[in-house]
Motif scaffolding. Structure first.
Motif, PDB file in Angstrom:
ATOM      1  N   LYS A  63      19.749  79.834  12.107  1.00  0.00           N
ATOM      2  CA  LYS A  63      18.597  79.625  11.223  1.00  0.00           C
ATOM      3  C   LYS A  63      18.279  78.149  11.018  1.00  0.00           C
ATOM      4  O   LYS A  63      17.112  77.771  10.937  1.00  0.00           O
ATOM      5  CB  LYS A  63      18.772  80.325   9.886  1.00  0.00           C
TER       6      LYS A  63
ATOM      7  N   GLY B 230      19.391  80.879  17.917  1.00  0.00           N
ATOM      8  CA  GLY B 230      19.467  81.957  16.945  1.00  0.00           C
ATOM      9  C   GLY B 230      19.982  81.499  15.589  1.00  0.00           C
ATOM     10  O   GLY B 230      19.957  82.260  14.626  1.00  0.00           O
TER      11      GLY B 230
ATOM     12  N   LEU C  28      21.572  81.024  23.283  1.00  0.00           N
ATOM     13  CA  LEU C  28      21.123  81.981  22.269  1.00  0.00           C
ATOM     14  C   LEU C  28      21.755  81.688  20.913  1.00  0.00           C
ATOM     15  O   LEU C  28      21.088  81.824  19.882  1.00  0.00           O
ATOM     16  CB  LEU C  28      21.452  83.411  22.703  1.00  0.00           C
ATOM     17  N   ASP C  29      23.017  81.276  20.921  1.00  0.00           N
ATOM     18  CA  ASP C  29      23.660  80.899  19.658  1.00  0.00           C
ATOM     19  C   ASP C  29      22.909  79.751  18.994  1.00  0.00           C
ATOM     20  O   ASP C  29      22.707  79.746  17.778  1.00  0.00           O
ATOM     21  CB  ASP C  29      25.114  80.479  19.875  1.00  0.00           C
TER      22      ASP C  29
END
Length: 116
Positions: free
Chosen positions: A23, A21, A17-18
């Protein structure tokens, strides 16, 4: 095959997820969907990313198996980045989120101004 529980603070799925997530990772995924792309072209498409940050992002994504880096024996050396099958599998969910962001940015900004 591992499945995870992202609500478990020790779950390695949080690392995933890091990555997705971030950008810059999202923009790299979107920028590479049309095929192999050189570093300078990629940087130009993304706008605002420093060479150092883009290099770090590309290395991390390569380490995670989301893209490949190919160096061509030319002078000067040519390097191209391309999504792997795993990276391409992220295109649909990431593009949906990106489209949502583009469609709702005005409302989000309006809400931020209202609460400031």
């Amino acid at each position: 095959m591992h499945t995870g529980d992202v609500f478990d603070p020790n779950c390695p799925a949080r690392l995933v997820l890091d990555r997705i997530g971030d950008k810059w990772s999202v923009l790299v995924l979107l920028a590479l969907i049309d095929g192999p792309t050189r570093f300078t072209v990629l940087r130009g498409r993304m706008g605002g990313v420093t060479p150092k940050v883009l290099t770090q992002t590309l290395r991390a994504m390569e380490q995670d198996g989301l893209l490949t880096r190919e160096v061509f024996a030319e002078v000067p050396p040519r390097v191209e980045y391309e999504l792997t099958a795993l990276g391409r599998s992220l295109h649909e969910p990431v593009s949906v989120v990106a489209r949502w962001a583009e469609e709702n940015v005005s409302e989000i900004l309006r809400c931020r101004e209202k609460s400031a």
